[in-house]
Write a protein that holds these residues in place. Sequence first.
Motif, mmCIF file in Angstrom:
data_model
loop_
_atom_site.group_PDB
_atom_site.id
_atom_site.type_symbol
_atom_site.label_atom_id
_atom_site.label_comp_id
_atom_site.label_asym_id
_atom_site.label_seq_id
_atom_site.Cartn_x
_atom_site.Cartn_y
_atom_site.Cartn_z
ATOM 1 N N ARG A 38 0.830 -1.212 0.000
ATOM 2 C CA ARG A 38 0.000 0.000 0.000
ATOM 3 C C ARG A 38 0.864 1.261 0.000
ATOM 4 O O ARG A 38 0.563 2.220 -0.703
ATOM 5 N N MET A 39 1.943 1.252 0.796
ATOM 6 C CA MET A 39 2.812 2.418 0.828
ATOM 7 C C MET A 39 3.517 2.597 -0.519
ATOM 8 O O MET A 39 3.591 3.706 -1.048
ATOM 9 N N ILE A 40 4.012 1.510 -1.065
ATOM 10 C CA ILE A 40 4.697 1.572 -2.364
ATOM 11 C C ILE A 40 3.780 2.192 -3.412
ATOM 12 O O ILE A 40 4.172 3.100 -4.151
ATOM 13 N N PHE A 49 8.692 3.841 -7.738
ATOM 14 C CA PHE A 49 8.857 3.873 -6.280
ATOM 15 C C PHE A 49 10.197 4.520 -5.961
ATOM 16 O O PHE A 49 10.264 5.564 -5.330
ATOM 17 N N PHE A 50 11.284 3.905 -6.423
ATOM 18 C CA PHE A 50 12.596 4.536 -6.356
ATOM 19 C C PHE A 50 12.727 5.417 -7.595
ATOM 20 O O PHE A 50 12.539 4.954 -8.710
ATOM 21 N N LYS A 58 21.069 7.478 -1.981
ATOM 22 C CA LYS A 58 20.073 8.360 -1.379
ATOM 23 C C LYS A 58 18.672 8.167 -1.943
ATOM 24 O O LYS A 58 17.753 8.872 -1.575
ATOM 25 N N GLU A 59 18.497 7.206 -2.832
ATOM 26 C CA GLU A 59 17.152 6.934 -3.330
ATOM 27 C C GLU A 59 16.258 6.413 -2.202
ATOM 28 O O GLU A 59 15.059 6.673 -2.189
ATOM 29 N N ASP A 60 16.854 5.708 -1.239
ATOM 30 C CA ASP A 60 16.070 5.225 -0.105
ATOM 31 C C ASP A 60 15.687 6.369 0.834
ATOM 32 O O ASP A 60 14.599 6.372 1.417
ATOM 33 N N VAL A 61 16.539 7.367 0.948
ATOM 34 C CA VAL A 61 16.223 8.537 1.772
ATOM 35 C C VAL A 61 15.118 9.343 1.101
ATOM 36 O O VAL A 61 14.202 9.838 1.754
ATOM 37 N N ASP A 62 15.185 9.443 -0.212
ATOM 38 C CA ASP A 62 14.126 10.120 -0.970
ATOM 39 C C ASP A 62 12.786 9.420 -0.738
ATOM 40 O O ASP A 62 11.770 10.071 -0.499
ATOM 41 N N ALA A 67 7.552 9.286 1.770
ATOM 42 C CA ALA A 67 6.599 8.501 2.565
ATOM 43 C C ALA A 67 6.161 9.285 3.803
ATOM 44 O O ALA A 67 4.970 9.346 4.121
ATOM 45 N N GLY A 68 7.112 9.891 4.485
ATOM 46 C CA GLY A 68 6.779 10.686 5.666
ATOM 47 C C GLY A 68 5.888 11.866 5.324
ATOM 48 O O GLY A 68 4.932 12.176 6.049
ATOM 49 N N LEU A 69 6.182 12.535 4.222
ATOM 50 C CA LEU A 69 5.343 13.656 3.796
ATOM 51 C C LEU A 69 3.912 13.209 3.499
ATOM 52 O O LEU A 69 2.964 13.958 3.721
#
Length: 177
Positions: A38-40, A49-50, A58-62, A67-69
Amino acid sequence: MNKARRAFDRGAGEPGSNWPVSGTVFGVSGAAAMYSRRMIEDISIDGEFFDADFFAYKEDVDVAWRAGLFGWLAYYDAEAIGHHERGWKTSGRDSKPMFIRRISYINRYKMIYKNEPARKLFSTFLYALPYEIAAHGYMLLKEPKLIQAWSLFFAQWNNLKQKRKYIQSKVKRLRSE
């Protein structure tokens, strides 16, 4: 993620016993992440997604920031065990090809441009200024070829601008609900 928008892996290189408390975190390292379907689907932009504009680093940080936003939480499980051999941090910068260093460097700015809300840009700039002065001073003295990374940023400007527009409009929509 600190206020200067630099991301760090919690406890990297340390024993897990130093981090015994589970809880929410800014995001998880892509090296040891589990994401809900669902998040993806919710945070993907045009099926990505990435972000393909990141290629690596830094793609994971992005993803975590986006996601947080969008209202998703990341969770650190102190009982989970993961192993990831990091070549970048352990072998030092000089052992990495310049194109890798450029990608790692510029992706931070792509990430900030896409995700930082306009209302926070000035305060982020103020927090980041001492780091930016030091980092760019080092770069100009020791790695002047790194400045060429900005050509990647500007070559992807239209894509980044569209993604920023999408992200910021979705955040605005979520805030008004």
